[in-house]
Design a protein around this motif. Structure first.
Motif, PDB file in Angstrom:
ATOM      1  N   ALA A 280      15.882   1.552  -0.213  1.00  0.00           N
ATOM      2  CA  ALA A 280      14.270   1.803  -0.240  1.00  0.00           C
ATOM      3  C   ALA A 280      13.639   1.042  -1.087  1.00  0.00           C
ATOM      4  N   THR A 281      14.129   0.180  -1.890  1.00  0.00           N
ATOM      5  CA  THR A 281      13.364  -0.987  -2.606  1.00  0.00           C
ATOM      6  C   THR A 281      12.973  -1.835  -1.812  1.00  0.00           C
ATOM      7  N   LYS A 282      11.528  -2.197  -1.680  1.00  0.00           N
ATOM      8  CA  LYS A 282      11.083  -3.329  -0.718  1.00  0.00           C
ATOM      9  C   LYS A 282      11.052  -4.595  -1.603  1.00  0.00           C
TER      10      LYS A 282
ATOM     11  N   GLN B 220      -4.456   0.698  -4.171  1.00  0.00           N
ATOM     12  CA  GLN B 220      -4.765   1.703  -5.187  1.00  0.00           C
ATOM     13  C   GLN B 220      -3.853   1.476  -6.263  1.00  0.00           C
ATOM     14  N   PRO B 221      -4.133   1.448  -7.550  1.00  0.00           N
ATOM     15  CA  PRO B 221      -3.091   1.498  -8.755  1.00  0.00           C
ATOM     16  C   PRO B 221      -2.443   2.776  -8.924  1.00  0.00           C
ATOM     17  N   GLN B 222      -1.253   2.876  -9.394  1.00  0.00           N
ATOM     18  CA  GLN B 222      -0.601   3.933  -9.515  1.00  0.00           C
ATOM     19  C   GLN B 222      -0.516   4.236 -10.895  1.00  0.00           C
TER      20      GLN B 222
ATOM     21  N   GLN C  31      13.371   3.296 -10.783  1.00  0.00           N
ATOM     22  CA  GLN C  31      13.101   1.785 -10.796  1.00  0.00           C
ATOM     23  C   GLN C  31      12.217   1.572  -9.734  1.00  0.00           C
ATOM     24  N   PRO C  32      11.433   0.311  -9.702  1.00  0.00           N
ATOM     25  CA  PRO C  32      10.316  -0.035  -8.806  1.00  0.00           C
ATOM     26  C   PRO C  32      11.019   0.041  -7.579  1.00  0.00           C
ATOM     27  N   ASP C  33      10.169   0.707  -6.516  1.00  0.00           N
ATOM     28  CA  ASP C  33      10.339   0.483  -5.148  1.00  0.00           C
ATOM     29  C   ASP C  33       9.647  -0.405  -4.364  1.00  0.00           C
TER      30      ASP C  33
ATOM     31  N   LYS D  30       0.830  -1.321   0.032  1.00  0.00           N
ATOM     32  CA  LYS D  30      -0.021  -0.152  -0.060  1.00  0.00           C
ATOM     33  C   LYS D  30       0.977   1.271   0.127  1.00  0.00           C
ATOM     34  N   SER D  31       2.130   1.224   0.660  1.00  0.00           N
ATOM     35  CA  SER D  31       2.854   2.363   0.578  1.00  0.00           C
ATOM     36  C   SER D  31       3.737   2.512  -0.639  1.00  0.00           C
ATOM     37  N   ALA D  32       3.825   1.691  -1.584  1.00  0.00           N
ATOM     38  CA  ALA D  32       4.737   1.445  -2.699  1.00  0.00           C
ATOM     39  C   ALA D  32       3.882   2.437  -3.725  1.00  0.00           C
ATOM     40  N   GLN D  33       4.803   3.305  -4.486  1.00  0.00           N
ATOM     41  CA  GLN D  33       4.633   4.064  -5.559  1.00  0.00           C
ATOM     42  C   GLN D  33       4.951   3.376  -7.006  1.00  0.00           C
ATOM     43  N   ARG D  34       5.716   2.382  -7.017  1.00  0.00           N
ATOM     44  CA  ARG D  34       5.949   1.804  -8.197  1.00  0.00           C
ATOM     45  C   ARG D  34       6.220   0.202  -7.925  1.00  0.00           C
ATOM     46  N   PRO D  35       5.178  -0.302  -7.963  1.00  0.00           N
ATOM     47  CA  PRO D  35       5.203  -1.731  -7.391  1.00  0.00           C
ATOM     48  C   PRO D  35       4.988  -2.495  -8.718  1.00  0.00           C
ATOM     49  N   VAL D  36       5.679  -3.778  -8.906  1.00  0.00           N
ATOM     50  CA  VAL D  36       5.863  -4.611  -9.808  1.00  0.00           C
ATOM     51  C   VAL D  36       5.641  -5.952  -9.290  1.00  0.00           C
TER      52      VAL D  36
END
Length: 615
Positions: A316-318, A363-365, A288-290, A217-223
């Motif tokens: 910072a990338t989870k 939510q979709p980014q 890049q993805p976070d 939920k806290s990600a801005q750039r998930p894949v």
């Protein structure tokens, strides 16, 4: 008599007594086996005749390695255990390369082999020198020799459940010839758990799911990146799968490794494509993805190793990894959360928690999704290259592109070879396949594509199977063209032929550019006519070398509904240009502080106090 012994009604052969080979065949049938790949040997006759009695289809190959590979491919595409048979010692020796690949790639296959009579142990008898169980143990989950005919069903059941249970993998059961030809005592047959359903695969820890959702939920750039372990979470219907449901529910695009290409709609914003595309984000001035969810996908060289190109090394990338094997989680890269679970059960449990109507909503980014869409439309630097290269031969990128765009949509693509494998994977989305696999696997095993194509053709008989080969990899098992023809398999083989071991010669050129350009063990013959070889084995064969348009026309001809059946396209291409992937793997640098180690990370040069001035 135990309850287990009463559960099976063994089918009595019409003109002879029931033998151990019949027990083996009927046990496999009880487990749902309908096809078995292999190469004949007299040791196995009682089993093979037993298969015909219960309608198990036998697909006989021209080499034992390809039989094992066919079983592996069948398992990957059908979701079942793949079965194959090889004869004693010589046949088993040829099967070892297939076993090694299946073990490295965690493929559930069951290998039936045989050996001399038990009484002839250590007598230097025919095909009795090596202990096959001992040889099989390092490359299998389970290896065993049956020494009592009545125990065949129990051991078969145990081996089957071992292959498919937990972390999948190959199993090997050796049935000595006297056991296969020996009649059992009917009141002593042990069925074990032959009629029981497989054990339930593990579900994720609910607390771990809650933690995952908070991270997501806290990600801005998930894949999401999927591998072989996610195969059972999708179907061949690209419009309906749990994986697609998860992508849509979380607004997260799905990328794939070389090991598993899922069937997702090509028009969906959530079909990201090949995971290597993520390495291009910095070139587009994009972040890049976070957040990366690795679903049944192992870290390692297929996902950029430890370079950080695909999965960022930024703290910072989870990264969350879901795998059946706890030992695989965090093996080569730092992981923030590990979840031991079957991929399908993981998605089901996640979807129960995630809903647009509750606090767990993800939510979709949209801006991020648009950035990722730009990756798919990013123009290749080779798009505007001349069709012919300086050596006068056709450009490999443009040739593969033209071939892919001429294939029937919904084909299944099997990619083999070195340098051509890179081009074929980079352009894969142009083929709009229903599924695809890179056959070389973690071992970099060339030639696997032949056996994989056989298994794919049996698992998906309604699809065209496209067997992409280089002229190097094509030479390993080209005799399987005979298998394609004899069994009427709908396989189109494409040989990208540049008369070189392309990746090898390019590596030599890059590293030794200032030295004698002698081709050390990397040259192939320009006289080899793969198209004529195909015709000799009873397949259609066409050579193309004049234009990409000629190749497009040849593909249409080879795949038309009026000419179904196996065919081969011998596509003559240039050995240049060198793919960026090969340049990256070779790692050539002029920095004197580094030692170039081709295909692995370069290592720092050691220095000592007495030579620091020279530095």
């Amino acid at each position: 008599m135990s309850e287990n012994r009463r559960r099976m009604d063994w089918q009595q052969p019409p003109k002879r007594e029931l033998l151990g080979g019949d027990l083996l065949a009927q046990s496999l049938k009880q487990l749902g086996v309908d096809v078995c790949f292999g190469l004949h040997g007299g040791h196995l006759d009682a089993f093979l005749i037993g298969c015909s009695l219960v309608d198990i289809k036998i697909i006989d190959t021209r080499h034992e390695t390809t039989a094992v590979q066919a079983a592996e491919s069948y398992a990957k595409l059908s979701g079942k255990v793949g079965f194959c048979f090889v004869t004693a010692n010589s046949g088993f020796g040829n099967a070892l390369p297939g076993l090694a690949t299946a073990y490295a790639d965690r493929s559930p296959i069951f290998v039936v082999t045989s050996s001399p009579p038990l009484r002839d142990a250590e007598t230097n008898c025919l095909q009795g020198f090596h202990d096959q169980v001992v040889l099989a143990k390092p490359v299998s989950k389970f290896a065993h020799r049956v020494t009592n005919v009545e125990e065949i069903p129990r051991i078969v059941s145990h081996a089957y459940r071992t292959a498919i249970g937990g972390i999948p993998g190959p199993v090997v059961v050796d049935f000595p010839i006297d056991i296969l030809f020996h009649p059992p005592r009917m009141n002593a047959i042990e069925c074990g758990s032959l009629t029981c359903s497989p054990a339930v695969a593990p579900y994720p820890d609910p607390a771990a799911l809650d933690e995952l959702i908070d991270i997501w939920k806290s990600a801005q750039r998930p894949v999401i990146i999927v591998g072989t372990g996610a195969a059972r979470a999708t179907s061949r219907d690209s419009k309906s799968s749990l994986l697609l449901d998860m992508a849509e529910a979380t607004g997260t695009p799905v990328y794939y490794s070389q090991k598993y290409i899922p069937a997702l709609p090509f028009g969906s914003p959530y079909r990201g494509g090949y995971a290597a595309l993520l390495a291009r984000l910095p070139f587009l001035q994009k972040k890049q993805p976070d957040f990366v969810l690795l679903l049944g996908a192992r870290t390692g060289f297929l996902l950029g190793g430890r370079s950080g190109a695909i999965i960022s090394n930024d703290s910072a990338t989870k990264v969350v990894q879901v795998d059946l094997d706890a030992g695989e989680i965090g093996r080569s890269s730092a992981i923030d959360l590990g979840i031991v679970s079957d991929a399908t059960n993981f998605i089901k449990a996640l979807l129960e928690k995630v809903s647009v109507n509750n606090k767990n909503s993800i939510q979709p980014q949209n801006a991020w999704i648009q950035d990722l869409q730009s990756l798919k439309t990013m123009k290749s630097p080779h798009e505007d290259d001349a069709e012919r290269c300086p050596d006068g031969r056709l450009h490999p990128f443009l040739m593969v592109k033209g071939i892919y765009e001429s294939l029937p949509e919904g084909s299944i693509v099997i990619i083999d070879g070195g340098e051509i494998g890179v081009w074929a994977m980079e352009l894969l989305e142009r083929a709009r396949p229903a599924g695809a696999m890179v056959a070389t696997g973690y071992l970099g095993f060339l030639g696997n594509g032949w056996g994989y194509s056989i298994g794919a053709a049996l698992a998906c008989p309604d699809r065209l199977i496209v067997n992409v080969q280089g002229d190097g990899s094509a030479g390993f098992h080209i005799q399987e063209l005979d298998t394609f023809a004899r069994h009427g398999l709908n396989v189109l083989t494409v040989v990208a032929n540049n008369y070189f071991w392309g990746m090898s010669v390019h590596g030599q050129d890059l590293i030794y550019e200032d030295e004698d350009p002698a081709r050390v063990a990397s040259t192939l013959s320009p006289n080899c006519r793969f198209d004529l070889v195909a015709q000799g084995f009873g397949c259609k064969g066409i050579i193309v070398q004049e234009s990409v348009e000629e190749a497009r026309a040849a593909i249409k001809k080879l795949t038309s509904s009026t000419t179904k059946g196996p065919g081969l396209l011998n596509a003559i291409i240039s050995k240049t240009p060198v793919t960026m992937a090969t340049r990256g793997m070779v790692g050539k640098t002029n920095d004197k502080d580094w030692i170039v180690v081709p295909y692995y990370d370069n290592v720092p040069r050691p220095y000592y106090k007495d030579d620091s001035a020279a530095r």
